[in-house]
Design an enzyme around this catalytic site. Structure first.
Site, PDB file in Angstrom:
ATOM      1  CG  ASN A  55     -55.473-102.813 -28.325  1.00  0.00           C
ATOM      2  OD1 ASN A  55     -56.637-102.782 -28.704  1.00  0.00           O
ATOM      3  ND2 ASN A  55     -55.103-103.431 -27.206  1.00  0.00           N
ATOM      4  CB  ILE A  58     -55.979-112.009 -34.886  1.00  0.00           C
ATOM      5  CG1 ILE A  58     -57.383-111.605 -34.446  1.00  0.00           C
ATOM      6  CG2 ILE A  58     -55.642-113.412 -34.380  1.00  0.00           C
ATOM      7  CD1 ILE A  58     -58.477-112.507 -34.981  1.00  0.00           C
ATOM      8  CE1 TYR A 207     -66.440-114.289 -28.887  1.00  0.00           C
ATOM      9  CE2 TYR A 207     -66.524-116.665 -29.162  1.00  0.00           C
ATOM     10  CZ  TYR A 207     -65.950-115.447 -29.457  1.00  0.00           C
ATOM     11  OH  TYR A 207     -64.898-115.384 -30.338  1.00  0.00           O
TER      12      TYR A 207
END
Length: 366
Positions: A55, A58, A207
């Site tokens: 949505n 990228i 992350y």
């Protein structure tokens, strides 16, 4: 039959030169630029492409360009309203585009299973699966299944989705599974405890660990595919530094907000727009790239520039860590990739690694 949309040639997906990279995540052969010579447009009519996190950023750019090439695009997103807006935007550009919308929360294995069931009910084959969605959580964040949020969303949810769609991927000739990693994988520590239950909370450490997990997954999946002799391709990529919402301000710790602000300040000088960041995803999805390749920008410390094969970090090439991560992911998700991994013959052909290296207590170090 989906009609060929009307777009400018520069918005169409085109191969980025001659691709002769050898199979394997360690492929080193350069993807030579084609210069100003005309490049053929890729026709994806009749193909089904599933993209998570489509949505915005990228993911959205990849979705709109795959739709422009004629593919039926399945947007798999957590927020139904934003997904509907993205679908409307793509249809407004391409009147003949076929867009499907499936709600999925990658932080909930129940939601992943439900989304996979919807996709398999609606589509007889999946030609392209782009595992793109990603997030940076805060210290102590957990998914609905109780695992660290970055690991759960960025890796485990995609692991489960891929396994649950495996039969539909095998039903397509030369299907692609694209794992979107990050150059952040290079600073990740190789510690299984950094994934489901980190010993030390660290937003960016978690992350980076999840992006390392993405590459280890792609690496092992490629080995399984090669050993099983099926026509799938597992291709990894990283988009470089892209101006997206990943570092958007949220009510987290003061330390996290300061770190995010510093990264945004650096990004203001070197970050590229999402349309450019989507190029590695599109090449991995549609160009003549062999299974096992890792694609990414080749300039400015791998943050931008022409796309070429990239050598992942030594940790990302660690077969023992890949095997341990795979077993951990099967245990946590309940998804076992039986079509590829059940055969003892296949297991024996994967690098000659014995079962003793797959036990949780075994060291992942090279």
């Amino acid at each position: 039959m989906v009609t060929q949309p009307s777009t400018t040639p520069t918005d169409r997906i085109r191969p980025d030169g001659d691709r002769r990279a050898a199979p394997g995540l360690e492929a080193r052969t350069a993807l030579r630029a084609a210069g100003n010579a005309p490049r053929p447009q890729i026709d994806l009519r009749g193909k089904n492409a599933v993209i998570t996190g489509a949505n915005s950023g990228i993911g959205f750019q990849a979705a709109r360009q795959l739709a422009a090439a004629g593919a039926t695009v399945v947007l798999a997103c957590r927020h139904p309203g934003r997904m509907a807006e993205a679908a409307r935007a793509i249809r407004s550009e391409n009147a003949g585009a076929t867009i499907d919308e499936v709600t999925i929360d990658l932080g909930s294995l129940r939601s992943v299973a439900a989304a996979a069931n919807i996709i398999t009910d609606r589509h007889q084959h999946v030609d392209i699966l782009i595992n793109n969605a990603g997030m940076i959580g805060g210290p102590g964040w957990r998914t609905l299944d109780g695992v660290e949020s970055c690991f759960g969303v960025n890796h485990l949810g995609h692991f489960a989705l891929t396994g649950l769609l495996l039969d539909r991927l095998l039903a397509a000739p030369e299907a692609r599974i694209v794992s979107v990693s990050s150059t952040a994988h290079r600073v990740a520590r190789l510690d299984l405890q950094d994934w489901p239950d980190p010993r030390t909370d660290g937003t960016y450490r978690s992350y980076a660990a999840s992006k390392l997990a993405n590459l280890l997954f792609a690496h092992h999946l490629h080995r399984l595919i090669a050993a099983a002799g099926v026509s799938l391709r597992s291709i990894a990529c990283q988009p470089g530094w892209v101006a997206t919402r990943l570092l958007s301000a949220r009510p987290r710790s003061v330390r996290h907000r300061a770190g995010a602000a510093a990264l945004r300040a650096v990004g203001a000088f070197i970050a590229q727009p999402p349309k450019e960041g989507a190029r590695p995803l599109l090449l991995a999805a549609a160009a003549n790239v062999p299974s096992g390749t890792f694609l990414g920008p080749t300039r400015w410390w791998r943050t931008r520039g022409p796309i070429g094969p990239e050598r992942p970090s030594e940790r990302a090439r660690n077969i023992h860590a890949a095997l341990q991560l795979w077993d951990l992911s099967v245990e946590l998700s309940g998804v076992n990739f039986a079509s590829l991994a059940a055969s003892a013959v296949v297991q024996r052909r994967i690098g000659g690694v014995s079962e003793s290296h797959r036990k949780p207590g075994a060291s992942p170090a090279s």
